[in-house]
Scaffold this motif. Structure first.
Motif, PDB file in Angstrom:
ATOM      1  N   PHE A 115      33.007 -53.961 -35.178  1.00  8.68           N
ATOM      2  CA  PHE A 115      33.291 -52.781 -36.062  1.00  8.68           C
ATOM      3  C   PHE A 115      33.964 -51.887 -34.873  1.00  8.68           C
ATOM      4  CE2 PHE A 115      31.215 -48.382 -36.515  1.00  8.68           C
ATOM      5  CZ  PHE A 115      31.968 -47.934 -37.895  1.00  8.68           C
ATOM      6  N   ASN A 116      34.955 -50.847 -35.267  1.00  8.19           N
ATOM      7  CA  ASN A 116      35.772 -50.147 -34.325  1.00  8.19           C
ATOM      8  C   ASN A 116      34.955 -48.933 -34.068  1.00  8.19           C
ATOM      9  OD1 ASN A 116      37.584 -48.571 -33.108  1.00  8.19           O
ATOM     10  ND2 ASN A 116      39.085 -49.061 -34.304  1.00  8.19           N
ATOM     11  N   SER A 117      33.915 -49.201 -33.214  1.00  6.73           N
ATOM     12  CA  SER A 117      33.120 -48.152 -32.823  1.00  6.73           C
ATOM     13  C   SER A 117      33.658 -46.751 -32.157  1.00  6.73           C
ATOM     14  CB  SER A 117      31.706 -48.653 -32.069  1.00  6.73           C
ATOM     15  OG  SER A 117      31.227 -49.631 -32.641  1.00  6.73           O
ATOM     16  N   GLU A 118      34.685 -47.388 -31.385  1.00  8.41           N
ATOM     17  CA  GLU A 118      35.131 -46.046 -30.526  1.00  8.41           C
ATOM     18  C   GLU A 118      36.039 -45.200 -31.641  1.00  8.41           C
ATOM     19  OE1 GLU A 118      38.292 -45.445 -26.982  1.00  8.41           O
ATOM     20  OE2 GLU A 118      37.766 -47.419 -27.277  1.00  8.41           O
ATOM     21  N   SER A 119      36.655 -45.877 -32.288  1.00  9.83           N
ATOM     22  CA  SER A 119      37.468 -45.032 -33.168  1.00  9.83           C
ATOM     23  C   SER A 119      36.551 -44.154 -34.357  1.00  9.83           C
ATOM     24  CB  SER A 119      38.293 -45.868 -34.226  1.00  9.83           C
ATOM     25  OG  SER A 119      38.767 -45.000 -35.584  1.00  9.83           O
ATOM     26  N   PHE A 120      35.411 -44.559 -34.765  1.00  9.82           N
ATOM     27  CA  PHE A 120      34.422 -43.897 -35.458  1.00  9.82           C
ATOM     28  C   PHE A 120      33.686 -42.898 -34.950  1.00  9.82           C
ATOM     29  CE2 PHE A 120      30.144 -43.476 -37.008  1.00  9.82           C
ATOM     30  CZ  PHE A 120      30.137 -43.005 -38.274  1.00  9.82           C
ATOM     31  N   TRP A 121      33.279 -42.807 -33.862  1.00 12.68           N
ATOM     32  CA  TRP A 121      32.425 -42.303 -32.894  1.00 12.68           C
ATOM     33  C   TRP A 121      33.544 -41.010 -32.541  1.00 12.68           C
ATOM     34  CZ3 TRP A 121      27.654 -41.225 -34.112  1.00 12.68           C
ATOM     35  CH2 TRP A 121      26.799 -42.072 -34.581  1.00 12.68           C
ATOM     36  N   LYS A 122      34.423 -41.234 -32.100  1.00  8.69           N
ATOM     37  CA  LYS A 122      35.424 -40.116 -31.522  1.00  8.69           C
ATOM     38  C   LYS A 122      36.089 -39.351 -32.530  1.00  8.69           C
ATOM     39  CE  LYS A 122      36.738 -41.877 -27.145  1.00  8.69           C
ATOM     40  NZ  LYS A 122      37.804 -42.491 -26.093  1.00  8.69           N
ATOM     41  N   GLN A 123      36.327 -39.969 -33.798  1.00  8.71           N
ATOM     42  CA  GLN A 123      36.663 -39.315 -35.091  1.00  8.71           C
ATOM     43  C   GLN A 123      35.542 -38.083 -35.469  1.00  8.71           C
ATOM     44  OE1 GLN A 123      39.752 -39.620 -36.617  1.00  8.71           O
ATOM     45  NE2 GLN A 123      39.054 -37.543 -37.316  1.00  8.71           N
ATOM     46  N   MET A 124      34.131 -38.688 -35.429  1.00  9.96           N
ATOM     47  CA  MET A 124      32.865 -38.129 -35.479  1.00  9.96           C
ATOM     48  C   MET A 124      32.939 -36.594 -34.769  1.00  9.96           C
ATOM     49  SD  MET A 124      30.851 -39.106 -37.970  1.00  9.96           S
ATOM     50  CE  MET A 124      32.686 -39.144 -38.788  1.00  9.96           C
ATOM     51  N   LYS A 125      33.226 -36.870 -33.333  1.00 13.89           N
ATOM     52  CA  LYS A 125      33.346 -35.768 -32.507  1.00 13.89           C
ATOM     53  C   LYS A 125      34.505 -34.968 -32.908  1.00 13.89           C
ATOM     54  CE  LYS A 125      32.021 -33.710 -28.824  1.00 13.89           C
ATOM     55  NZ  LYS A 125      30.704 -32.863 -28.706  1.00 13.89           N
ATOM     56  N   GLU A 126      35.504 -35.344 -33.230  1.00 10.71           N
ATOM     57  CA  GLU A 126      36.653 -34.552 -33.400  1.00 10.71           C
ATOM     58  C   GLU A 126      36.320 -33.597 -34.756  1.00 10.71           C
ATOM     59  OE1 GLU A 126      41.191 -35.169 -34.511  1.00 10.71           O
ATOM     60  OE2 GLU A 126      40.263 -36.474 -33.389  1.00 10.71           O
ATOM     61  N   ASP A 127      35.842 -34.086 -35.775  1.00 11.92           N
ATOM     62  CA  ASP A 127      35.681 -33.679 -37.069  1.00 11.92           C
ATOM     63  C   ASP A 127      34.229 -32.664 -37.008  1.00 11.92           C
ATOM     64  OD1 ASP A 127      37.959 -34.654 -37.828  1.00 11.92           O
ATOM     65  OD2 ASP A 127      37.183 -36.276 -39.220  1.00 11.92           O
ATOM     66  N   GLN A 128      33.732 -32.898 -36.042  1.00 10.98           N
ATOM     67  CA  GLN A 128      32.204 -32.000 -36.116  1.00 10.98           C
ATOM     68  C   GLN A 128      32.680 -30.670 -35.804  1.00 10.98           C
ATOM     69  OE1 GLN A 128      29.780 -32.500 -32.602  1.00 10.98           O
ATOM     70  NE2 GLN A 128      27.939 -31.789 -33.951  1.00 10.98           N
ATOM     71  N   ASP A 129      33.737 -30.221 -35.111  1.00 10.54           N
ATOM     72  CA  ASP A 129      34.077 -28.764 -34.960  1.00 10.54           C
ATOM     73  C   ASP A 129      34.735 -28.454 -36.292  1.00 10.54           C
ATOM     74  OD1 ASP A 129      33.293 -28.915 -32.320  1.00 10.54           O
ATOM     75  OD2 ASP A 129      35.380 -29.289 -31.621  1.00 10.54           O
ATOM     76  N   ARG A 130      35.351 -28.995 -37.076  1.00  8.54           N
ATOM     77  CA  ARG A 130      35.967 -28.800 -38.279  1.00  8.54           C
ATOM     78  C   ARG A 130      34.816 -28.319 -39.224  1.00  8.54           C
ATOM     79  NH1 ARG A 130      40.434 -31.705 -41.447  1.00  8.54           N
ATOM     80  NH2 ARG A 130      39.368 -33.838 -40.818  1.00  8.54           N
ATOM     81  N   ALA A 131      33.545 -29.384 -39.218  1.00  6.08           N
ATOM     82  CA  ALA A 131      32.624 -29.367 -40.222  1.00  6.08           C
ATOM     83  C   ALA A 131      31.983 -28.016 -39.968  1.00  6.08           C
ATOM     84  CB  ALA A 131      31.848 -30.622 -40.016  1.00  6.08           C
ATOM     85  N   LEU A 132      31.724 -27.761 -38.742  1.00  3.91           N
ATOM     86  CA  LEU A 132      30.800 -26.618 -38.453  1.00  3.91           C
ATOM     87  C   LEU A 132      31.372 -25.200 -38.697  1.00  3.91           C
ATOM     88  CD1 LEU A 132      29.565 -27.854 -34.824  1.00  3.91           C
ATOM     89  CD2 LEU A 132      28.070 -27.492 -36.881  1.00  3.91           C
ATOM     90  N   ASN A 133      32.875 -25.064 -38.571  1.00  3.82           N
ATOM     91  CA  ASN A 133      33.534 -23.921 -39.143  1.00  3.82           C
ATOM     92  C   ASN A 133      33.515 -23.870 -40.418  1.00  3.82           C
ATOM     93  OD1 ASN A 133      35.574 -21.927 -38.425  1.00  3.82           O
ATOM     94  ND2 ASN A 133      36.985 -23.199 -39.544  1.00  3.82           N
ATOM     95  N   LEU A 134      33.595 -25.036 -41.331  1.00  3.49           N
ATOM     96  CA  LEU A 134      33.202 -24.881 -42.656  1.00  3.49           C
ATOM     97  C   LEU A 134      31.877 -24.334 -42.951  1.00  3.49           C
ATOM     98  CD1 LEU A 134      35.289 -27.997 -44.032  1.00  3.49           C
ATOM     99  CD2 LEU A 134      35.884 -25.439 -44.399  1.00  3.49           C
ATOM    100  N   VAL A 135      30.960 -24.766 -42.355  1.00  4.20           N
ATOM    101  CA  VAL A 135      29.527 -24.473 -42.737  1.00  4.20           C
ATOM    102  C   VAL A 135      29.318 -23.057 -42.392  1.00  4.20           C
ATOM    103  CG1 VAL A 135      27.125 -24.839 -41.807  1.00  4.20           C
ATOM    104  CG2 VAL A 135      28.609 -26.840 -42.704  1.00  4.20           C
ATOM    105  N   SER A 136      29.948 -22.446 -41.320  1.00  6.15           N
ATOM    106  CA  SER A 136      29.991 -21.103 -41.197  1.00  6.15           C
ATOM    107  C   SER A 136      30.359 -20.210 -42.149  1.00  6.15           C
ATOM    108  CB  SER A 136      30.637 -20.701 -39.723  1.00  6.15           C
ATOM    109  OG  SER A 136      32.227 -20.852 -39.861  1.00  6.15           O
TER     110      SER A 136
END
Length: 487
Positions: A115-136
């Motif tokens: 499993f491409n773990s690096e791609s998955f978790w780094k994408q999670m970290k990157e998209d977390q800020d977008r998600a938090l902005n939308l939730v705000s």
């Protein structure tokens, strides 16, 4: 001074009461039970105080809603960071998720080499800020108005359009399917999501899936457990001349000439505003017919499913058990409807609750309350609780025996009937709004109701469950009240 009634002394009720009291509003809190906390409550057995459920503190990082509440209230709650997040245990492997992105990637690479773990978790970290902005932006939905809808549609429109797939597609389709995630990877992610969102990767919108998967990276405990947090909020409310009535069930709420009248078995009082912090399926039983029709409460069927099985232990070991939160991947839990059990240990540095290698343990897992047919007086109910106790003890021994257990003692077992009795929730329904594509969040009850000066602020109200979400809701309601100068 205008008077505000707050129904329910769980975290939601106490947090909004404390915020309003701090800003000079006169608040009165009604709670059916003799203790605070609601679903985030606690109970004592002898000198030991147990958290009642799988309650975790989150939103304490800079800018997080729980951190903002503590800062606004100038509340010095002693918290302990859970630096290693959640330890996920199966027969084949042990994973630690949440200590850092790099170490999580390293662990995933060892357990899931294809499993491409690096791609998955780094994408999670990157998209977390977008998600938090939308939730705000949820306050625009909680308090709908022409102005708020206009802001929702026009502010950072391009950014929101780019994020549209996060709302309309499942977490699985956006993140797991493109990486050809195996069933084993999917299972690990699904069980994290069941705890954090009440849904799985193929049903949860990607937006909430991101936040659910990333929540192990922002986990904390209150020293002394949830009891200490609830007492800090209670003491602050009283310091600002607020009132809390324990063991007083609200039996009736009616509205006459813009004044709300509340009745308990002990008193009748009148208020200018009401904030309900109990689930809507409980609220509709205490508002009178006319007010109930005006409120038109949105009680969706999806709110009436999940409850919990819990079991509580005192455990002593010769060697220190690392970590605080564990998830055992187990599919045969009695009456269980998930493929794991969540195990909370008292924090090793929390010497208010325990000392040395003695730990208090709360085990929790999902059950379907609609299928629970037993009665507390039945002999079969006693046998069911004994079965649950033995299963949970066996599970603890299987995982922690390597730390040389010297004592393990069960103190209580909880079922949907237990939660029904102590939280006054129909059939013991817990967990609030499940984040699901098939039942979009924005279709659920909003904080602002159709009745002026009546607000709903529980886990059955947008945005739903968790200390994070309820903190966000309390802050949004405070902001709304201050902005429109309602009080």
């Amino acid at each position: 001074m205008k008077k505000i009634a707050i129904i329910g002394a769980g975290y939601s009720g106490l947090s909004i009461a404390a915020l309003l009291a701090k800003y000079g509003y006169y608040v009165t809190v009604f709670e059916k039970h003799g203790e605070l906390g609601g679903c985030a409550g606690y109970f004592s057995r002898g000198k030991d105080t147990f958290d009642a459920g799988a309650t975790t503190l989150s939103g304490l990082r800079d800018g997080g809603p729980f951190r903002k509440i503590l800062d606004v209230l100038d509340l010095d709650v002693d918290v302990l960071e859970v630096e290693d997040g959640i330890r996920i245990i199966s027969d084949e492997h042990e994973l630690i998720i949440g200590n850092s992105i790099d170490s999580t990637i390293e662990q995933f690479n060892k357990v899931f080499p294809h499993f491409n773990s690096e791609s998955f978790w780094k994408q999670m970290k990157e998209d977390q800020d977008r998600a938090l902005n939308l939730v705000s932006n949820l306050s625009y939905i909680q308090f709908p108005s022409v102005e708020n809808i206009s802001k929702l549609l026009t502010t950072e429109l391009f950014s929101k359009l780019r994020a549209l797939p996060l709302i309309t597609k499942s977490f699985y389709d956006v993140y797991l399917k493109p990486l050809n995630a195996s069933k084993e990877v999917e299972k690990v992610i699904d069980e994290i999501l069941m705890i954090s969102t009440q849904s799985t990767s193929k049903d949860v919108p990607a937006l909430f899936g991101i936040l659910g998967v990333m929540y192990p990276f922002d986990l904390w405990c209150a020293t002394g457990g949830m009891k200490s947090l609830m007492y800090e909020l209670k003491n602050l409310i009283k310091r600002y001349d607020g009132t809390i009535y324990l063991s007083e069930k609200v039996e009736k709420i009616n509205l006459e000439k813009d004044i709300f009248h509340i009745e308990t078995a002990k008193r009748k009082m009148s208020f200018d505003y009401v904030i309900s912090c109990v689930p809507n399926f409980s609220l509709e039983n205490i508002v009178d017919g006319g007010l109930k029709r005006q409120l038109n409460l949105n009680v969706k069927k999806t709110l009436k499913k999940w409850s919990a099985i819990t079991s509580y232990f005192v455990m002593d070991t010769e060697e220190e058990i690392p970590g605080t939160y564990y998830q055992f991947l187990i599919s045969d839990a009695p009456f269980g409807k998930s493929r794991s059990i969540f195990v909370s240990l008292s924090h090793i540095d929390d010497e208010v609750r325990t000392k040395g290698n003695r730990r208090l343990v709360t085990i929790s897992y999902h059950t379907d309350a609609t299928e629970w047919k037993l009665n507390e007086r039945d002999e079969d109910y006693k046998k069911a609780k004994e079965c649950i106790k033995l299963f949970c003890e066996r599970s603890l021994r299987n995982v922690f025996e390597k730390y040389k257990i010297t004592q393990i003692r069960n103190t209580a077992v909880g079922t949907p009937l237990t939660f029904q009795r102590y939280t006054n929730r129909e059939k013991g329904f817990l967990g609030g709004i499940p984040y699901s594509l098939s039942d979009p969040l924005f279709l659920h009850q909003r904080t602002k109701t159709s009745v002026s000066n009546f607000y709903c602020l529980s886990d059955t109200t947008i945005p739903g469950q968790s200390i994070y979400s309820l903190s966000l809701s309390s802050l949004n309601l405070l902001g709304y009240i201050k902005k429109v100068s309602l009080i």
